[in-house]
Design a protein around this motif. Structure first.
Motif, short mmCIF file in Angstrom:
data_model
loop_
_atom_site.label_atom_id
_atom_site.label_comp_id
_atom_site.label_asym_id
_atom_site.label_seq_id
_atom_site.Cartn_x
_atom_site.Cartn_y
_atom_site.Cartn_z
N UNK A 75 81.46 -29.58 100.90
CA UNK A 75 82.20 -30.63 100.20
C UNK A 75 81.83 -32.01 100.73
N UNK A 76 81.65 -32.14 102.04
CA UNK A 76 81.26 -33.43 102.62
C UNK A 76 79.87 -33.83 102.13
N UNK A 77 78.96 -32.89 102.08
CA UNK A 77 77.61 -33.17 101.58
C UNK A 77 77.65 -33.58 100.11
N UNK A 78 78.43 -32.86 99.32
CA UNK A 78 78.55 -33.19 97.89
C UNK A 78 79.13 -34.58 97.70
N UNK A 79 80.10 -34.96 98.52
CA UNK A 79 80.71 -36.29 98.42
C UNK A 79 79.69 -37.36 98.78
N UNK A 80 78.90 -37.12 99.83
CA UNK A 80 77.85 -38.08 100.20
C UNK A 80 76.83 -38.23 99.09
N UNK A 85 73.22 -43.83 95.62
CA UNK A 85 72.59 -44.27 94.37
C UNK A 85 71.34 -43.44 94.07
N UNK A 86 71.18 -43.12 92.83
CA UNK A 86 70.01 -42.35 92.39
C UNK A 86 68.99 -43.30 91.77
N UNK A 87 67.76 -42.91 91.83
CA UNK A 87 66.73 -43.71 91.17
C UNK A 87 65.93 -44.55 92.17
N UNK A 88 65.03 -45.35 91.63
CA UNK A 88 64.13 -46.18 92.47
C UNK A 88 64.90 -47.34 93.08
N UNK A 89 64.47 -47.70 94.27
CA UNK A 89 65.12 -48.82 94.96
C UNK A 89 64.51 -50.13 94.57
#
Length: 89
Positions: A75-80, A85-89
């Motif tokens: 659950x902690x991993x899923x929350x992180x 943010x997803x995608x390119x920086x």
């Protein structure tokens, strides 16, 4: 004729594992300790009433404990991951 009753492993009871993990995530310190001890005592008593030997009960509680810890980590991993943010920086 006698029969051996083989209970469903407690660590496989996903609802019980997840519910226990959620409660522990919300409680801290003494409150979390009290809840955990009470949960384990109730589980021990339930298995004892069902006629299980002390060693088997301790093994079940240990497996349940491991499952709860793994659920809290999952659950902690899923929350992180949800907050990353997803995608390119």
């Amino acid at each position: 004729m006698t029969a051996e009753i083989i209970p469903f492993p407690i660590d496989r009871n996903i609802y019980f594992v997840r519910e226990t993990a959620r409660v522990l995530e919300r409680r801290h310190g003494e409150a979390a300790d009290r809840f955990w001890k009470l949960t384990c005592r109730r589980l021990y008593a339930r298995l004892q009433v069902q006629g299980h030997a002390d060693a088997a009960i301790r093994k079940e509680i240990e497996a349940f404990s491991d499952a709860v810890q793994m659920e809290m980590q999952r659950a902690a991993y899923a929350a992180r991951e949800a907050n990353t943010p997803k995608g390119a920086a």
